[in-house]
Design an enzyme around this catalytic site. Structure first.
Site, PDB file in Angstrom:
ATOM      1  N   GLU A  50      -8.072 -10.203  18.127  1.00 33.08           N
ATOM      2  CA  GLU A  50     -10.041 -10.491  18.070  1.00 33.08           C
ATOM      3  C   GLU A  50     -10.504 -11.172  17.110  1.00 33.08           C
ATOM      4  O   GLU A  50     -10.467 -11.547  16.119  1.00 33.08           O
ATOM      5  CB  GLU A  50     -11.070  -9.525  19.354  1.00 33.08           C
ATOM      6  CG  GLU A  50     -11.023  -8.582  17.370  1.00 33.08           C
ATOM      7  CD  GLU A  50     -12.142  -7.141  18.881  1.00 33.08           C
ATOM      8  OE1 GLU A  50     -12.297  -6.319  17.762  1.00 33.08           O
ATOM      9  OE2 GLU A  50     -11.950  -6.821  19.763  1.00 33.08           O
ATOM     10  N   HIS A  58       0.943  -1.120  -0.031  1.00 30.39           N
ATOM     11  CA  HIS A  58       0.659  -0.131   0.431  1.00 30.39           C
ATOM     12  C   HIS A  58       0.932   1.295  -0.125  1.00 30.39           C
ATOM     13  O   HIS A  58       0.047   2.226   0.291  1.00 30.39           O
ATOM     14  CB  HIS A  58      -1.067  -0.448   1.132  1.00 30.39           C
ATOM     15  CG  HIS A  58      -2.064  -0.984   0.949  1.00 30.39           C
ATOM     16  ND1 HIS A  58      -2.505  -1.476   1.750  1.00 30.39           N
ATOM     17  CD2 HIS A  58      -2.357  -1.840  -0.241  1.00 30.39           C
ATOM     18  CE1 HIS A  58      -4.116  -2.280   1.711  1.00 30.39           C
ATOM     19  NE2 HIS A  58      -3.947  -2.742   0.252  1.00 30.39           N
TER      20      HIS A  58
END
Length: 319
Positions: A285, A163
């Site tokens: 998570e 990126h």
């Protein structure tokens, strides 16, 4: 009833299907796969830099970058043409944040795999040090590589910032590419508040040759408008051919701190598993694609990576 678990199927088949939906968190099991893998690719995202204070894109609530409408706006390739002043101010503040950040133990754990003494112990079967494909713009992975006591030049060559980088810019006129770690690429960017966007004339924005440009038309000092050398939506990331070639033979894909939603990185895991390779995910998570992984290690990357890769003592020696 799930047909795969009906009585017409053998119990072992049902158990295999159930297990496949539950990635393993067995460290010893993962280390065996890591140690026997010949071609390893690392795909990292914002979660790797989160312990360094860099805000992630998809954190919870208003703490994520995508909760800021300016992030969406200035991630489009058309926005710079429409609003170069706002674009430069947005990326200027991100540059300052990255300049003030430091690599964390997650960065150092991945960088340690490029140290010959560590590689021979942790990834003894690898034909090359891992190809590290990072979606981050902050260059903290490169800074971690450069901080190693042993030569990591091979690791630097094997780092692909798909990126782009906050510390590179390129001229829209002569195409010159510039790398700079100066906090201000133009005097007009000094003393700007992060929450206020002002109207800066185009001729006072960062340009080829800097503020002192005096009318020459030389390559690298032509006075043309610079743009941040980042990959916006609608643009093609660099070195995709190299990545595609290595994915075809990748034994192990290590996904760190990314939900792998944005293409082309979103397709890496399925491609690797399609030819029998394994996928290990390290995330703070759960995310939507975790159930497709072979291994899953939850927690902050600066804690899980040193432990699971078994490089904690090596990092301690480097610091």
């Amino acid at each position: 009833m799930n047909l795969l678990c009906s009585q017409s199927f053998h119990t072992k088949t049902c158990q295999f299907y159930t297990d496949r939906l539950t990635p393993s968190s067995a460290i010893d099991e993962f280390r065996k796969v890591l140690g026997s893998s010949k071609t390893i690719i690392i795909l990292s995202g914002a979660g790797l830099s989160a312990p360094s204070g860099i805000v992630t894109y998809r954190g919870s609530g208003d703490k994520s970058l995508w909760s800021n409408p300016n992030v969406v706006k200035y991630s489009k390739h058309t926005t710079f043409q429409e609003d170069p002043s706002g674009s430069w101010q947005f990326y200027h503040h991100r540059r300052l944040q990255a300049l003030n950040a430091k690599p964390n133990k997650g960065h150092l754990a991945l960088a340690a795999l490029n140290v010959p003494s560590v590689a021979s112990r942790v990834i003894p079967s690898a034909s090359l040090v891992p190809l590290h494909v990072t979606q981050n713009l902050d260059e903290l992975t490169m800074r971690a590589l450069k901080s190693l006591p042993e030569s990591a030049s091979e690791g630097e060559k094997r780092l692909v910032p798909v990126h782009g980088s906050l510390f590179r810019a390129r001229c829209l006129s002569c195409k010159h590419e510039m790398q700079s770690y100066e906090p201000y690429l133009a005097a007009s960017l000094k003393k700007l508040g992060p929450d206020v966007v002002v109207d800066i004339p185009v001729d006072r924005l960062p340009r080829c040759g800097g503020d002192e440009w005096s009318g020459s038309n030389r390559y690298g000092r032509c006075g043309g408008l610079l743009r941040p050398d980042v990959v916006w939506f609608g643009e093609v990331p660099p070195r995709m051919g190299e990545i595609a070639r290595e994915i075809t033979g990748c034994d192990l894909l290590i996904v760190v701190g990314t939900s792998s939603i944005v293409q082309p990185a979103a397709g890496f895991a399925s491609q690797v598993q399609g030819h029998g390779g394994k996928v290990a995910v390290f995330n703070l998570e759960r995310s939507n694609s975790d159930d497709k992984a072979d291994f899953l290690f939850l927690g902050s990357c600066d804690a899980t990576l040193p432990e699971v890769l078994d490089v904690g003592s090596d990092i301690a020696a480097f610091l």
